[in-house]
Design an enzyme around this catalytic site. Structure first.
Site, mmCIF file in Angstrom:
data_model
loop_
_atom_site.group_PDB
_atom_site.id
_atom_site.type_symbol
_atom_site.label_atom_id
_atom_site.label_comp_id
_atom_site.label_asym_id
_atom_site.label_seq_id
_atom_site.Cartn_x
_atom_site.Cartn_y
_atom_site.Cartn_z
ATOM 1 N N GLU A 14 0.815 -1.216 0.000
ATOM 2 C CA GLU A 14 0.000 0.000 0.000
ATOM 3 C C GLU A 14 0.852 1.270 0.000
ATOM 4 O OE1 GLU A 14 -3.601 -0.368 2.643
ATOM 5 O OE2 GLU A 14 -2.529 -2.165 3.273
ATOM 6 N N GLU A 264 -13.972 -6.091 9.030
ATOM 7 C CA GLU A 264 -12.683 -5.805 9.650
ATOM 8 C C GLU A 264 -12.656 -4.369 10.155
ATOM 9 O OE1 GLU A 264 -9.709 -4.541 6.149
ATOM 10 O OE2 GLU A 264 -10.435 -6.583 5.934
ATOM 11 N N ASN A 266 -10.047 -1.048 10.379
ATOM 12 C CA ASN A 266 -8.827 -0.417 9.880
ATOM 13 C C ASN A 266 -8.354 0.608 10.906
ATOM 14 O OD1 ASN A 266 -8.907 -1.327 6.819
ATOM 15 N ND2 ASN A 266 -10.978 -0.733 7.402
ATOM 16 N N GLY A 270 -7.288 5.472 5.271
ATOM 17 C CA GLY A 270 -6.682 6.355 4.284
ATOM 18 C C GLY A 270 -7.121 7.802 4.435
#
Length: 303
Positions: A14, A264, A266, A270
């Site tokens: 990433e 999930e 994070n 971002g």
């Protein structure tokens, strides 16, 4: 805290996302009045430590994504150096990044999950580990890197297994039809529910970061009870993992059955032009510079 070092880049799959996040964060912090030292992270760990020691920042904004930046590794380095940093600490970061470990935590807290198991590439190559359709994904990657959906008639199973390059284990998960939802948690508050419409089979890497790859609807047009449940589960997941700062929980919602499933969490969402957390913050009246400044004020080290 007036002087902030921003870590970006990194060595994960990433990296390009992190470069974009870092550029946005540097500009936002400067707009908010902070002195900023950008530090591009490479494989040179002694160089990173030297750069941080030379900069002597009041705090570090961690804009890294993926392995070594989101999984507790760089958090441990910053703890060792005694530098406060944004987002979650070592334990929450490492557990959230490990899908098997995080699902065990979520299950222990009674959060809604899809049926799942961990298999080896050899096991996947030999037979379907669960009824189709199912999802095969890396245990320790983000941004939908390496995700495959296997449906009836799909003959790619053995090929996927033989070409697996994301470690010795594969997370296999029941495919949940329906809609993609996400909820950001900022401190002790769930901000909003966003529906993500990609026009693709699922919310993959290109949909996340490509220009026009997805459309975000805030607030999501779902029943009030589903929106309330998604916010509650996101906050409970954030707390169960011991996250701090900001996290983002991703869900699947099957509107045909009313089933809501947590996929999930994070811990390093971002901060790119197409990212979801800045959009949810703006929906709640929080500008991007304000959001970044809040994260800096919340920065600390330790668990």
């Amino acid at each position: 805290m007036n002087h902030i070092a921003v870590l970006f880049g990194g060595i994960s799959a990433e990296r390009e996302v992190s470069l974009s996040t870092g550029a946005q964060v540097v500009a936002a912090l400067r707009e908010a009045g902070f002195a900023v030292t950008p530090i591009e992270v490479t494989r040179d760990l002694p160089g990173l430590i030297a750069a941080l020691q030379a900069a002597r920042p009041d705090a570090v904004f961690n804009a890294l994504h993926g392995r070594f930046g989101e999984d507790g590794c760089v958090q441990g380095v910053l703890d060792w150096l005694g530098l406060p940093y944004t987002h979650s600490g070592v334990r929450a970061s490492s557990v959230a990044m490990d899908k098997a470990a995080s699902k065990a935590v979520f299950a222990a807290h009674g959060l809604p999950l899809a049926e799942h198991r961990v298999v080896t590439p050899a096991e996947l190559e030999s037979a379907d580990p669960m009824p189709r359709p199912y999802v095969a994904k890396p245990v320790n990657e983000g941004s939908s890197v390496g995700v495959h959906i296997l449906r009836e008639g799909d003959n790619r199973r053995a090929e996927i297994a033989r070409g697996w390059r994301f470690g010795p284990a594969i997370m296999v998960e029941e495919y949940i039809p329906g809609r993609e939802l996400t909820v950001a948690v900022m401190g002790g508050r769930a901000l909003a529910v966003t529906e993500i419409d990609t026009g693709r089979v699922f919310y993959d890497y290109d949909a996340k970061y490509g220009e026009g790859g997805s459309r975000h609807r805030i607030p999501a047009e779902v029943p009030d009870a589903i929106a309330t449940a998604a916010k509650s589960v996101a906050l409970r997941a954030h707390e169960a993992l011991g996250c701090r700062g900001i996290s983002r929980s991703d869900f699947r919602y099957d509107d045909a059955t009313g089933r809501l499933v947590l996929l999930e969490v994070n811990t390093q969402p971002g901060m790119t032009p197409t990212s979801l957390v800045p959009e949810q913050a703006a929906h709640c009246g929080i500008s991007f510079p304000e959001l970044c400044a809040w994260l800096v004020r919340e920065a600390r080290h330790g668990p």
